[in-house]
Design a protein around this motif. Sequence first.
Motif, PDB file in Angstrom:
ATOM      1  N   LYS A 412       0.822  -1.214   0.000  1.00  0.00           N
ATOM      2  CA  LYS A 412       0.000   0.000   0.000  1.00  0.00           C
ATOM      3  C   LYS A 412       0.854   1.262   0.000  1.00  0.00           C
ATOM      4  CE  LYS A 412      -4.115  -2.015   2.133  1.00  0.00           C
ATOM      5  NZ  LYS A 412      -5.055  -1.971   3.273  1.00  0.00           N
ATOM      6  N   ALA A 413       2.087   1.147   0.501  1.00  0.00           N
ATOM      7  CA  ALA A 413       2.973   2.311   0.522  1.00  0.00           C
ATOM      8  C   ALA A 413       3.362   2.753  -0.884  1.00  0.00           C
ATOM      9  CB  ALA A 413       4.229   1.996   1.337  1.00  0.00           C
ATOM     10  N   TYR A 414       3.181   1.882  -1.863  1.00  0.00           N
ATOM     11  CA  TYR A 414       3.554   2.201  -3.236  1.00  0.00           C
ATOM     12  C   TYR A 414       2.388   2.780  -4.041  1.00  0.00           C
ATOM     13  CZ  TYR A 414       7.749  -0.460  -2.204  1.00  0.00           C
ATOM     14  OH  TYR A 414       8.923  -0.899  -1.646  1.00  0.00           O
ATOM     15  N   VAL A 415       1.186   2.690  -3.505  1.00  0.00           N
ATOM     16  CA  VAL A 415       0.015   3.138  -4.268  1.00  0.00           C
ATOM     17  C   VAL A 415      -0.864   4.105  -3.481  1.00  0.00           C
ATOM     18  CG1 VAL A 415      -0.057   1.060  -5.698  1.00  0.00           C
ATOM     19  CG2 VAL A 415      -1.301   1.097  -3.527  1.00  0.00           C
ATOM     20  N   SER A 416      -0.436   4.502  -2.276  1.00  0.00           N
ATOM     21  CA  SER A 416      -1.248   5.391  -1.455  1.00  0.00           C
ATOM     22  C   SER A 416      -0.334   6.238  -0.573  1.00  0.00           C
ATOM     23  CB  SER A 416      -2.211   4.592  -0.584  1.00  0.00           C
ATOM     24  OG  SER A 416      -1.518   3.898   0.441  1.00  0.00           O
ATOM     25  N   SER A 417      -0.941   6.957   0.363  1.00  0.00           N
ATOM     26  CA  SER A 417      -0.168   7.803   1.275  1.00  0.00           C
ATOM     27  C   SER A 417       0.394   7.023   2.462  1.00  0.00           C
ATOM     28  CB  SER A 417      -1.050   8.950   1.785  1.00  0.00           C
ATOM     29  OG  SER A 417      -2.175   8.438   2.482  1.00  0.00           O
ATOM     30  N   THR A 418       0.137   5.731   2.521  1.00  0.00           N
ATOM     31  CA  THR A 418       0.666   4.890   3.601  1.00  0.00           C
ATOM     32  C   THR A 418       2.193   4.934   3.601  1.00  0.00           C
ATOM     33  OG1 THR A 418      -1.213   3.378   3.495  1.00  0.00           O
ATOM     34  CG2 THR A 418       0.786   2.546   4.531  1.00  0.00           C
ATOM     35  N   LYS A 419       2.774   5.133   4.769  1.00  0.00           N
ATOM     36  CA  LYS A 419       4.230   5.140   4.881  1.00  0.00           C
ATOM     37  C   LYS A 419       4.755   3.710   4.902  1.00  0.00           C
ATOM     38  CE  LYS A 419       4.772   9.585   4.986  1.00  0.00           C
ATOM     39  NZ  LYS A 419       5.407  10.273   3.836  1.00  0.00           N
ATOM     40  N   LEU A 420       5.955   3.530   4.392  1.00  0.00           N
ATOM     41  CA  LEU A 420       6.558   2.204   4.313  1.00  0.00           C
ATOM     42  C   LEU A 420       6.684   1.570   5.693  1.00  0.00           C
ATOM     43  CD1 LEU A 420       7.690   0.258   2.210  1.00  0.00           C
ATOM     44  CD2 LEU A 420       9.915   1.363   2.462  1.00  0.00           C
ATOM     45  N   ALA A 421       7.079   2.341   6.685  1.00  0.00           N
ATOM     46  CA  ALA A 421       7.217   1.807   8.046  1.00  0.00           C
ATOM     47  C   ALA A 421       5.872   1.330   8.584  1.00  0.00           C
ATOM     48  CB  ALA A 421       7.801   2.874   8.969  1.00  0.00           C
ATOM     49  N   ASP A 422       4.806   2.060   8.251  1.00  0.00           N
ATOM     50  CA  ASP A 422       3.464   1.647   8.690  1.00  0.00           C
ATOM     51  C   ASP A 422       3.035   0.369   7.971  1.00  0.00           C
ATOM     52  OD1 ASP A 422       3.315   3.829  10.377  1.00  0.00           O
ATOM     53  OD2 ASP A 422       2.311   5.098   8.894  1.00  0.00           O
ATOM     54  N   GLY A 423       3.406   0.275   6.710  1.00  0.00           N
ATOM     55  CA  GLY A 423       3.093  -0.938   5.961  1.00  0.00           C
ATOM     56  C   GLY A 423       3.797  -2.152   6.540  1.00  0.00           C
ATOM     57  N   LEU A 424       5.067  -1.985   6.924  1.00  0.00           N
ATOM     58  CA  LEU A 424       5.809  -3.077   7.551  1.00  0.00           C
ATOM     59  C   LEU A 424       5.186  -3.460   8.888  1.00  0.00           C
ATOM     60  CD1 LEU A 424       9.572  -2.243   6.877  1.00  0.00           C
ATOM     61  CD2 LEU A 424       8.329  -4.270   6.110  1.00  0.00           C
ATOM     62  N   ASP A 425       4.704  -2.465   9.624  1.00  0.00           N
ATOM     63  CA  ASP A 425       4.057  -2.739  10.902  1.00  0.00           C
ATOM     64  C   ASP A 425       2.778  -3.553  10.691  1.00  0.00           C
ATOM     65  OD1 ASP A 425       3.878  -2.257  13.851  1.00  0.00           O
ATOM     66  OD2 ASP A 425       2.021  -1.235  13.261  1.00  0.00           O
ATOM     67  N   THR A 426       2.013  -3.204   9.663  1.00  0.00           N
ATOM     68  CA  THR A 426       0.798  -3.962   9.342  1.00  0.00           C
ATOM     69  C   THR A 426       1.148  -5.385   8.929  1.00  0.00           C
ATOM     70  OG1 THR A 426      -0.299  -1.933   8.608  1.00  0.00           O
ATOM     71  CG2 THR A 426      -1.274  -4.002   7.907  1.00  0.00           C
ATOM     72  N   TRP A 427       2.212  -5.520   8.126  1.00  0.00           N
ATOM     73  CA  TRP A 427       2.672  -6.855   7.702  1.00  0.00           C
ATOM     74  C   TRP A 427       3.084  -7.675   8.920  1.00  0.00           C
ATOM     75  CZ3 TRP A 427       7.940  -8.292   5.185  1.00  0.00           C
ATOM     76  CH2 TRP A 427       7.846  -9.529   4.520  1.00  0.00           C
ATOM     77  N   GLN A 428       3.778  -7.035   9.832  1.00  0.00           N
ATOM     78  CA  GLN A 428       4.206  -7.703  11.061  1.00  0.00           C
ATOM     79  C   GLN A 428       3.007  -8.221  11.854  1.00  0.00           C
ATOM     80  OE1 GLN A 428       7.197  -5.692  13.516  1.00  0.00           O
ATOM     81  NE2 GLN A 428       5.876  -5.945  15.301  1.00  0.00           N
ATOM     82  N   LYS A 429       2.027  -7.377  12.060  1.00  0.00           N
ATOM     83  CA  LYS A 429       0.845  -7.775  12.843  1.00  0.00           C
ATOM     84  C   LYS A 429       0.078  -8.915  12.172  1.00  0.00           C
ATOM     85  CE  LYS A 429      -0.139  -3.576  15.505  1.00  0.00           C
ATOM     86  NZ  LYS A 429       1.269  -3.147  15.561  1.00  0.00           N
ATOM     87  N   ALA A 430      -0.040  -8.840  10.846  1.00  0.00           N
ATOM     88  CA  ALA A 430      -0.740  -9.890  10.111  1.00  0.00           C
ATOM     89  C   ALA A 430       0.032 -11.209  10.181  1.00  0.00           C
ATOM     90  CB  ALA A 430      -0.929  -9.466   8.659  1.00  0.00           C
TER      91      ALA A 430
END
Length: 444
Positions: A412-430
């Motif tokens: 999502k960090a590549y197609v929206s305003s989501t930051k890469l660190a936030d994306g990694l955090d979401t990946w971690q939780k999932a």
Amino acid sequence: MRTHTPRRLLGALAVASALALTATACGSGESDGGDSGPKDVKAALEKGGKVTVWAWEPTLKKVAADFEKKYPKVDIDLVNAGTGDKQYTALQNAVSAGSGAPDVAQLEYYALGQFAIGKSVEDLSAYGAQKHATSFTLGPWSAVYRDKAIYALPMDSGPMAFFYNKKVFDKHGIKVPTTWDEYVDAARALHRADPEVFITNDTGDAGATTSLIWQAGGRPYKTDGTHVKVDFGDEGSKKYTSTWQKLLDDKLVAPISSWSDAWYKGLADGSIATLSIGAWMPANFTSGVPSASGDWRVAPLPQWKKGAKVSAENGGSALAIPKAAKNKELAYAFTEFATTGAGASTRVAEGAFPATRTDLESKAFLDTEFPYFGGQKANRVFAESARNVGPNWTYLPYQTYANSIFNDTVGKAYVSSTKLADGLDTWQKASVKYGNDQGFTVNE
């Protein structure tokens, strides 16, 4: 290399076996001199039989023919059951059904853990595999050896290197970056000189991301039997996200997926100016981007700390023997032949990148000139990278699933305003939630 794996792949494996496995269940790595000792391999070769090998790697065709010539009583049935995730799905289905499994299976390093922890592949220590401990480079051996058990023998490796379009760099007066800070500066200078040129492409790739975190010193995954920890808050992960976020914020990365037609076109016309990828890439340049022959060169990866010499692996695979194999002794004989000695050298001659120290250090290998790279002796760069792979990297025992949801989280960090660190955090939780749901004990 990029792999997308269906979520159904791990279900039966993890549910059936994760709770039953303890930290010591992976085996002691010591042979008890029982029924599956090295002598049985010799006897099996004298008797002969059929060995079914599931693999997509093309150089194994010549290896299989050489093996049959050396051991005429043995028939090698080489089957392409699909590349990567397609084969893993077929293999897991065979394991779950209790029938139809091959005698030997090609597994990428990141996928090996799920079959090892599910007790679906043999510990090769009992066949004498420990003698090869020093035969392979650090990265591949670390990927197949854990808790004193050897779950496969490395077939190839993917030490990373920096591929750059010298023609484009020279045209715009760009120096080859030696650090990732210099890489960001080069990205800005290139795009400023020609808005159609990007330093690289990226739409979210789990393998590329974890490899660069590996190089940066990050170790987000820790596994001890069924006890797992996932933490993308470590310093190495932060180094990566901080640097890559600058590229995304300034729109310096081409929004093109690797291995697509647009990607090959970008590599050919110079609009994609660099790749940080495994040493297996040259064959793909030669076959997929023939028109750019002479334009590209190879250099060591940019470093996170000036003056350092640290690399990481990206891709590579091994040969494992499923527990359900019918001819395990013959399977081991072929696995050993294909990954060490004559078989390994044959594969290198056919274009594979070696995991064996002998082949990596041979004068013939190091002095090979690559016409595609302007006559450069690129193997010298690759061999140095292999020697400098950072130690102690591990994957999740369900990495195939984690990779399959990468684009839904980090992507999502590549197609929206989501930051890469936030994306990694979401990946971690999932990844944590999935592991706990499957019977692992997973912490953040």
